[in-house]
Design a protein around this motif. Sequence first.
Motif, short mmCIF file in Angstrom:
data_model
loop_
_atom_site.label_atom_id
_atom_site.label_comp_id
_atom_site.label_asym_id
_atom_site.label_seq_id
_atom_site.Cartn_x
_atom_site.Cartn_y
_atom_site.Cartn_z
N TYR A 126 70.95 40.33 12.00
CA TYR A 126 70.76 41.44 12.91
C TYR A 126 69.31 41.91 12.80
CZ TYR A 126 75.89 41.67 12.80
OH TYR A 126 77.22 41.38 12.87
N ASN A 127 68.89 42.74 13.74
CA ASN A 127 67.57 43.35 13.65
C ASN A 127 67.60 44.50 12.65
OD1 ASN A 127 66.41 41.67 15.62
ND2 ASN A 127 67.17 42.99 17.27
N ASN A 128 66.44 44.78 12.06
CA ASN A 128 66.27 45.93 11.18
C ASN A 128 67.19 45.90 9.96
OD1 ASN A 128 64.35 47.07 12.98
ND2 ASN A 128 66.01 47.91 14.23
N GLU A 129 67.21 44.76 9.29
CA GLU A 129 67.96 44.64 8.04
C GLU A 129 67.04 45.01 6.88
OE1 GLU A 129 70.29 41.20 7.35
OE2 GLU A 129 70.88 40.97 9.43
N TYR A 130 67.14 46.23 6.44
CA TYR A 130 66.26 46.74 5.38
C TYR A 130 66.99 46.81 4.05
CZ TYR A 130 62.71 48.24 8.74
OH TYR A 130 61.73 48.28 9.71
N VAL A 131 66.31 46.31 3.00
CA VAL A 131 66.76 46.51 1.63
C VAL A 131 65.95 47.69 1.09
CG1 VAL A 131 67.04 45.50 -0.66
CG2 VAL A 131 67.21 44.05 1.38
N VAL A 132 66.63 48.74 0.64
CA VAL A 132 65.97 49.96 0.19
C VAL A 132 65.97 50.02 -1.34
CG1 VAL A 132 65.93 52.48 0.30
CG2 VAL A 132 66.67 51.15 2.29
N PHE A 133 64.79 50.10 -1.93
CA PHE A 133 64.62 50.18 -3.38
C PHE A 133 64.30 51.63 -3.76
CE2 PHE A 133 63.58 45.90 -2.08
CZ PHE A 133 64.19 45.11 -3.05
N THR A 134 64.99 52.12 -4.80
CA THR A 134 64.75 53.48 -5.29
C THR A 134 64.43 53.43 -6.77
OG1 THR A 134 66.29 54.41 -3.66
CG2 THR A 134 65.73 55.79 -5.56
N GLY A 135 63.27 53.95 -7.14
CA GLY A 135 62.85 54.00 -8.53
C GLY A 135 62.94 55.40 -9.09
N THR A 136 63.46 55.51 -10.31
CA THR A 136 63.50 56.80 -11.00
C THR A 136 62.30 56.88 -11.94
OG1 THR A 136 65.92 56.86 -10.92
CG2 THR A 136 64.83 58.31 -12.53
N LEU A 137 61.43 57.86 -11.72
CA LEU A 137 60.19 57.99 -12.48
C LEU A 137 60.45 58.61 -13.85
CD1 LEU A 137 58.00 59.34 -9.55
CD2 LEU A 137 57.91 57.04 -10.53
N ALA A 138 59.65 58.19 -14.83
CA ALA A 138 59.82 58.67 -16.20
C ALA A 138 59.60 60.17 -16.30
CB ALA A 138 58.88 57.92 -17.13
N ASN A 139 58.71 60.70 -15.49
CA ASN A 139 58.42 62.14 -15.55
C ASN A 139 59.25 62.95 -14.57
OD1 ASN A 139 57.27 61.32 -13.18
ND2 ASN A 139 55.22 62.11 -13.61
N GLY A 140 60.28 62.33 -14.01
CA GLY A 140 61.15 63.02 -13.06
C GLY A 140 60.81 62.66 -11.62
#
Length: 230
Positions: A126-140
């Motif tokens: 399909y169009n617009n197949e996005y994999v979304v990455f989320t990082g949790t930062l050490a300082n919040g």
Amino acid sequence: MKRLSLGLLSLAAAFYSAGAAATPVTIGFDSLTQSGTGFTSIQFNAGPSLSTYTESGFVLSATGNTPGQSGFGSAHTGETAYYFGSTALFNDDTNGGLTTLTKVGGGAFSLISMDIAALTHTWTFYNNEYVVFTGTLANGGTVTQSALLLNNTSFQTVVFSGFEDVVSVSWAQGNAITHAANQFDNIVLDAPVLAPTQPNGQVPEPASIALLGAGLLALSRRRRKDGTAR
């Protein structure tokens, strides 16, 4: 005099350490490579449960939304619909199972890049197949980045920005809504440590740093000897 000697030794050690550069780590899943058809599975049959894969000091964990699909899978080289020339891992739960990357024992790291591809080349694209990455930062706080799957027949490299000093990075397997069913490989972590520059902007060579350290040690011993002679 003893205090001066210790100070010189500490300075020499600091210069020597500054010249050493850390080598980035790549998680390549090479140990999972198998010829023929079929899959290597890392999963539990009752779930949702936690399943893990560990390599090079880092651990990938999978949590699923569907019982029996709460782990990871890796296609053998004969599975040509899944194997795009590189052994990869995928979250076995195609109903949005979550994959999380952390350091063994905890601690901060940097995510530099990763290769991703559609789960299979026969998957309806399909169009617009996005994999979304989320990082949790050490300082919040968190940092996010979206990667668009460009095609369904090969890997593409995603270069991350802002994913320095994170303690975890998570991304979801595609589902009926996002369609971004994906597999991943060659995860590159921890940026090199750069040596400090000299006034002329050049980076001191390790040999020069070693000579400086030796000179400081020699100066320390000479001062100690002169002090003893008095």
